[in-house]
Enzyme design. Structure first.
Site, PDB file in Angstrom:
ATOM      1  N   LYS A   1       0.843  -1.206   0.000  1.00  0.00           N
ATOM      2  CA  LYS A   1       0.000   0.000   0.000  1.00  0.00           C
ATOM      3  C   LYS A   1       0.876   1.253   0.000  1.00  0.00           C
ATOM      4  CE  LYS A   1      -0.273  -0.178   5.041  1.00  0.00           C
ATOM      5  NZ  LYS A   1      -1.052  -0.695   6.183  1.00  0.00           N
TER       6      LYS A   1
ATOM      7  N   ARG B   1     -10.822   0.058  14.145  1.00  0.00           N
ATOM      8  CA  ARG B   1     -10.946   0.850  12.908  1.00  0.00           C
ATOM      9  C   ARG B   1     -12.096   0.191  12.161  1.00  0.00           C
ATOM     10  NH1 ARG B   1      -4.734   1.643  10.907  1.00  0.00           N
ATOM     11  NH2 ARG B   1      -5.249  -0.368   9.977  1.00  0.00           N
TER      12      ARG B   1
ATOM     13  N   HIS C   1      -6.560  -7.312  12.478  1.00  0.00           N
ATOM     14  CA  HIS C   1      -5.305  -6.536  12.498  1.00  0.00           C
ATOM     15  C   HIS C   1      -5.004  -6.164  13.949  1.00  0.00           C
ATOM     16  CE1 HIS C   1      -2.102  -4.288  10.709  1.00  0.00           C
ATOM     17  NE2 HIS C   1      -2.651  -3.091  10.761  1.00  0.00           N
TER      18      HIS C   1
ATOM     19  N   ARG D   1       1.102 -10.877   6.989  1.00  0.00           N
ATOM     20  CA  ARG D   1       0.984  -9.681   6.149  1.00  0.00           C
ATOM     21  C   ARG D   1       2.067  -8.651   6.487  1.00  0.00           C
ATOM     22  NH1 ARG D   1      -4.135  -9.827   8.532  1.00  0.00           N
ATOM     23  NH2 ARG D   1      -3.604  -7.816   9.459  1.00  0.00           N
TER      24      ARG D   1
ATOM     25  N   TYR E   1      17.695  31.455   6.346  1.00  0.00           N
ATOM     26  CA  TYR E   1      16.638  32.310   6.897  1.00  0.00           C
ATOM     27  C   TYR E   1      16.724  32.396   8.415  1.00  0.00           C
ATOM     28  CZ  TYR E   1      14.156  32.053   2.412  1.00  0.00           C
ATOM     29  OH  TYR E   1      13.789  32.133   1.097  1.00  0.00           O
TER      30      TYR E   1
ATOM     31  N   CYS F   1      15.345  25.137   4.188  1.00  0.00           N
ATOM     32  CA  CYS F   1      14.433  25.958   3.383  1.00  0.00           C
ATOM     33  C   CYS F   1      13.520  25.062   2.549  1.00  0.00           C
ATOM     34  CB  CYS F   1      15.220  26.878   2.464  1.00  0.00           C
ATOM     35  SG  CYS F   1      16.475  27.842   3.321  1.00  0.00           S
TER      36      CYS F   1
ATOM     37  N   ASP G   1      13.534  24.597  -0.658  1.00  0.00           N
ATOM     38  CA  ASP G   1      14.202  23.906  -1.755  1.00  0.00           C
ATOM     39  C   ASP G   1      15.674  23.615  -1.498  1.00  0.00           C
ATOM     40  OD1 ASP G   1      11.840  24.744  -3.392  1.00  0.00           O
ATOM     41  OD2 ASP G   1      12.777  26.706  -3.096  1.00  0.00           O
TER      42      ASP G   1
HETATM   43  C1  LIG Z   1      -0.319  -1.782   6.778  1.00  0.00           C
HETATM   44  C2  LIG Z   1      -0.944  -3.057   7.150  1.00  0.00           C
HETATM   45  C3  LIG Z   1      -0.177  -4.222   7.338  1.00  0.00           C
HETATM   46  C4  LIG Z   1       1.326  -4.214   7.370  1.00  0.00           C
HETATM   47  O1  LIG Z   1       1.739  -3.658   8.595  1.00  0.00           O
HETATM   48  P1  LIG Z   1       3.296  -3.496   8.941  1.00  0.00           P
HETATM   49  O2  LIG Z   1       3.296  -3.020  10.346  1.00  0.00           O
HETATM   50  O3  LIG Z   1       3.818  -2.476   7.995  1.00  0.00           O
HETATM   51  O4  LIG Z   1       3.905  -4.826   8.760  1.00  0.00           O
HETATM   52  C5  LIG Z   1      -0.837  -5.409   7.558  1.00  0.00           C
HETATM   53  N1  LIG Z   1      -2.188  -5.445   7.599  1.00  0.00           N
HETATM   54  C6  LIG Z   1      -2.945  -4.350   7.459  1.00  0.00           C
HETATM   55  C7  LIG Z   1      -4.420  -4.457   7.550  1.00  0.00           C
HETATM   56  C8  LIG Z   1      -2.355  -3.110   7.238  1.00  0.00           C
HETATM   57  O5  LIG Z   1      -3.127  -2.026   7.098  1.00  0.00           O
END
Ligand SMILES: *Cc1c(COP(=O)(O)O)cnc(C)c1O
Length: 380
Positions: A41, A139, A171, A226, A269, A316, A318
């Site tokens: 992602k 979430r 998650h 994941r 600056y 700055c 740039d």
């Molecule tokens: C981003 C994400 C992951 C990966 O998490 P990391 O901490 O980067 O390994 C896994 N599952 C879900 C649902 C996520 O949003």
């Protein structure tokens, strides 16, 4: 001009490092019988989603994970055929296009299940879904109260052939704090939710672990893991390491000008820094518009001419200025703002600590229109 001196603001991505990390992580997963979903992602956490996805798939990953449908479709447009799970979409997003492109969708509510079923029916295909249980992150995901109804409806839709329920998933909130009691609580709720799905007649796979849980909790690998951040070589649980990960991103620029200034002259600056003695300063053409946080002014250094040198004065929009003393620094020399750290250069992790944030935010924040990205070609 040589190849290196061409860079004004450039993110270099070391795909060998990505491949190495995926090999390490997928070996962990395989040792507990789990597959690996590489999370790409946010444009592969700023590293380039397509290139890192391909590298990951060649090095032991079986699946890809993204947040947005647009991210999933982009992988498909680039010919990536591996299974992709997408978990964050709205009713007005291109759900039908995702289903047609064989993108798996996460489903958290009965309303979402119906939207996906409708999209599948209109496309004349079966949609593959992963039912998400909220085990405590709060979430998305179904609450424990909604879960029974969701799995029952999903079982019906599966019997009708509109959807296929591939997995149940969740998650973790605090996997990067090994021993945090919420991990146990979430794992328990996850197992209960899975049993309820079995009661509904479903036979789904399970996945729960992010990078931190992959590295620290083999008992929570279930059928798939994941990892995201660890693919890119950044360790979310260094206290439990070492984990043999190699940071893949280097942020680099080039000296465009050097000049001598007298003792007592101030720089940039606000004149927040004054040279204590006559010195050479080097001008580097990157600034906060390129991802160098202005709040690092006076608190950062760069790797230039074989050593770290302090950035002086205010960063700055740039440009920034580096204190070089009497060293023979020249125009065209490479400047490393952060990298893997092997040569002694600053790292994304150091930036994060200095800024009070996490390395995720540093690397992801480098995806900017003014910053080019160099990803040496993968072998064919
Ligand atoms: C981003 C994400 C992951 C990966 O998490 P990391 O901490 O980067 O390994 C896994 N599952 C879900 C649902 C996520 O949003």
């Amino acid at each position: 001009m040589n190849e290196q001196s061409a860079h004004r603001a450039d993110v270099y991505v070391d795909l060998d490092a990505v491949r190495h990390n995926v090999e390490v992580l997928s070996a962990h997963a395989r040792s507990s019988g789990a597959r690996t979903m590489a999370v790409v992602k946010a444009d592969g956490y700023g590293h380039g989603a397509v290139a890192t996805a391909r590298a990951a798939l060649r090095s032991g990953a079986d699946w890809l994970g993204v947040a947005l449908i647009s991210e999933a479709l982009r992988l498909r447009e680039h010919g990536v055929r591996a299974p992709v799970l997408c978990w964050l979409y709205r009713p007005e997003d291109e759900i039908a296009a995702a289903v047609r492109a064989e993108v798996d969708l996460s489903v958290s509510t009965v309303a979402q299940l119906r939207e996906v079923a409708r999209a599948a029916a209109s496309a004349g295909v079966t949609a593959r879904v992963h039912l998400k249980i909220d085990t405590g992150l709060h979430r998305n995901g179904a609450s424990a109260e909604e879960w029974g109804r969701l799995v029952d409806e999903a079982a019906k839709a599966a019997a009708d052939g509109v959807v296929e329920v591939f997995a149940v998933w969740s998650h973790l909130a605090c996997a990067d704090e090994p021993g945090h009691p919420s991990v146990e609580m979430q794992a328990r709720r996850f197992r209960e939710a899975y049993l309820r799905a079995l009661e509904a007649g479903l036979r789904p796979l399970r996945h729960l672990a992010n990078s931190a849980a992959l590295l620290t909790r083999p008992d929570l690998h279930f059928d798939m893991v994941r990892p995201g951040i660890a693919l890119y070589g950044l360790d979310p649980v260094p206290q439990a390491g070492p984990h043999d990960l190699r940071p893949a991103m280097t942020f680099r620029s080039t000296v465009v000008l050097t000049r001598r200034i007298a003792a007592g002259e101030s720089v940039s600056y606000g004149h927040s820094w004054t040279a204590p003695e006559e010195t050479t300063v080097a001008l580097v053409p990157v600034g906060y518009a390129d991802g160098v946080p202005r709040s690092l002014s006076g608190r950062m250094s760069v790797w230039l001419g074989g050593r770290r040198r302090p950035v002086v004065g205010t960063v700055c929009m740039d440009q920034l200025v580096v204190w070089c003393g009497d060293d023979p620094v020249r125009e065209g020399e490479e400047v490393v703002l952060f990298g893997p750290g092997d040569r002694g250069e600053p790292t994304a992790d150091e930036w994060a600590r200095e800024l009070g944030t996490i390395h995720y935010e540093i690397v992801t924040g480098m995806a900017r229109p003014r910053v080019s990205r160099t990803v040496p070609e993968e072998e064919p």
